[in-house]
Design an enzyme around this catalytic site. Structure first.
Site, PDB file in Angstrom:
ATOM      1  N   HIS A 158     -11.069 -12.186   6.887  1.00  0.00           N
ATOM      2  CA  HIS A 158     -11.028 -12.346   5.444  1.00  0.00           C
ATOM      3  C   HIS A 158     -10.882 -10.832   5.217  1.00  0.00           C
ATOM      4  O   HIS A 158     -11.268 -10.671   3.872  1.00  0.00           O
ATOM      5  CB  HIS A 158     -12.367 -12.886   5.101  1.00  0.00           C
ATOM      6  N   SER A 280      10.480   7.291  -3.965  1.00  0.00           N
ATOM      7  CA  SER A 280      10.651   6.608  -5.367  1.00  0.00           C
ATOM      8  C   SER A 280      11.390   7.450  -6.279  1.00  0.00           C
ATOM      9  O   SER A 280      11.909   8.503  -5.928  1.00  0.00           O
ATOM     10  CB  SER A 280       8.979   6.717  -5.989  1.00  0.00           C
TER      11      SER A 280
END
Ligand code: ARG
Length: 441
Positions: A158, A280
């Site tokens: 999970h 970026s």
């Protein structure tokens, strides 16, 4: 566009309509062209075998086709929208080179079985290539498993910290998965390894075509017997090929996801190879894991292509021009899978593991399962042991990740990773991945 092969005296051509009908077909045929050439040569030889073509003519056709293949691969012969499709390009090349002899080659076949056979050869090759790539990925993952074996890292369920685990276990999971993917790709190659050539438009022809020897010359291990069935496999075989490729891409997606997640500052478990990250355009501080993100996008691309194929297949028996729309998704998916597969071994080998960060992320409560199992193995019913341990999570004794992993002796787990057995599976699949002798050119 050159005059289409089907042009009759009373046919009319409208440029715009022709362009729509051809679509991107001729460009996609660039991926099928060498296969179409090969199958055309086999067909010509077959015609000679039953006396419908002079042996000398068949030889002339074969040698012209060989020239076409070489000049296509060298970029001299360009397959573009001067032709309606690759089939017409081959025929017009042969007519230009050989005159009347070239005009004999289409006897006993239709573009319907011509495209089927080229697609089968293309799919066979794509499966061979991707199986080899899946095995390369399995090798790389197993190598990493061997050099990291018992290095501790958290095991998650999970996305929550669960139990101590190891880098070896993590890497070996991918080795086994890629080996199984290769196995499925090879099995799928066997499933589609049947020759449709000689079924003509889907109803056979009034000629004793030597289908067995032509099929064998093309390396097929069997025939698609029934001509209507052969037609009905168009797109259906492709769906199955994409299903196998999706499995491979799904393993890649899971690996890419893990790497992307573990390379975040929050985890800091791995550093991706610099060649797989980009900067970026606005944020000077960024290094982005574009490579693993794009690898993650391959499975959905393949699934999308598969859905596209399935939508086309709602057709009755017989050839339908709709089937041309199966070509694009097949080729797109095969290219996406092989291009991604080529990247994976380098990514696996080039990823840096930060053992200290991984070890530090194992918190003491993660020994709870070990503790409960120990109590239960000593006689306490497991449900009671579970409750006892749950009440003293902050007092599980002095334990280390190494102790926990040393005790994880269930076969396949960290104390017994069974890497040699995984290696044996890879080694068993590998000889099958090489194209069978009858398929080698
Ligand atoms: N481009 C066609 C396809 O992919 C080739 C077969 C054309 N056959 C026909 N009868 N028009 O299906």
């Amino acid at each position: 566009m050159n005059t289409p092969v089907w042009m009759k005296d009373d046919s009319t051509l409208d440029e715009r309509t022709m362009r729509f009908m051809a679509g991107e077909d001729v460009l996609l045929d660039r991926h099928l062209f060498v296969h179409d050439i090969r199958a055309t040569a086999a067909h010509a030889r077959g015609l000679a075998e039953i006396g419908l073509l002079l042996a000398a003519d068949a030889e002339a056709i074969e040698s012209a086709l060989d020239g076409l293949r070489v000049s296509f691969l060298a970029g001299e012969f360009v397959l573009d929208d001067r032709y309606e499709d690759g089939h017409s390009a081959i025929e017009s090349f042969l007519v230009e080179r050989l005159g009347e002899t070239g005009r004999r080659v289409h006897l006993g076949r239709s573009r319907n079985d011509q495209v089927l056979v080229a697609l089968r050869l293309f799919m066979r090759e794509a499966l061979t290539e991707s199986a080899a790539l899946a095995l390369d990925a399995a090798d790389a993952a197993l190598e990493r498993a061997r050099d990291t074996e018992t290095l501790p890292m958290p095991g998650y369920t999970h996305t929550q910290r669960a139990v101590p685990s190891s880098v070896g276990l993590w890497m070996a999971s991918f080795a086994e998965s890629f080996a199984e993917d290769a196995d499925l790709l090879i099995a799928t190659r066997g499933w589609i390894d049947a020759c449709p050539l000689g079924t003509a438009a889907g109803y056979g022809v009034n000629l004793p075509l030597p289908r067995h020897s032509v099929g064998a010359a093309l390396g097929f291990s069997r025939l698609l017997i029934n001509p209507m069935h052969a037609q009905a496999t168009r797109g259906k075989a492709e769906v199955q090929v994409l299903a196998a490729l999706w499995q491979f891409a799904q393993t890649i997606r899971r690996l890419a996801w893990d790497l992307t997640l573990f390379s975040t500052a929050e985890f800091g478990f791995v550093t991706l190879p610099p060649s797989g990250t980009t900067g970026s355009s606005i944020m000077p501080n960024k290094r982005n894991p574009d490579l693993s993100e794009l690898l993650r996008a391959v499975a959905p691309t393949i699934a999308g292509c598969q859905a596209e194929l399935q939508q086309v297949l709602a057709l009755p028996s017989g050839y339908h021009r709709d089937l041309q729309a199966t070509k694009g998704p097949l080729i797109r998916a095969c290219l996406a899978a092989t291009r991604a597969g080529e990247i994976v071994p380098g990514l696996l080998r080039g990823t840096l593991i930060h053992a200290d960060r991984m070890r530090a992320a194992i918190d003491p409560t993660m020994y709870a399962t070990d503790a409960a199992v120990e109590l239960a193995a000593a006689g306490t019913p497991f449900r009671d042991a579970y409750q006892q341990v749950a009440r003293r999570l902050d007092d599980l004794g002095d334990r280390t990740p190494e102790q926990s992993l040393d005790a994880r002796v269930s076969p396949g787990a960290t104390a017994d990773l069974m890497l040699d057995q995984i290696q044996a599976r890879i080694d068993r699949v590998r000889p099958a991945a090489a194209p069978p002798e009858h398929q080698q050119d």
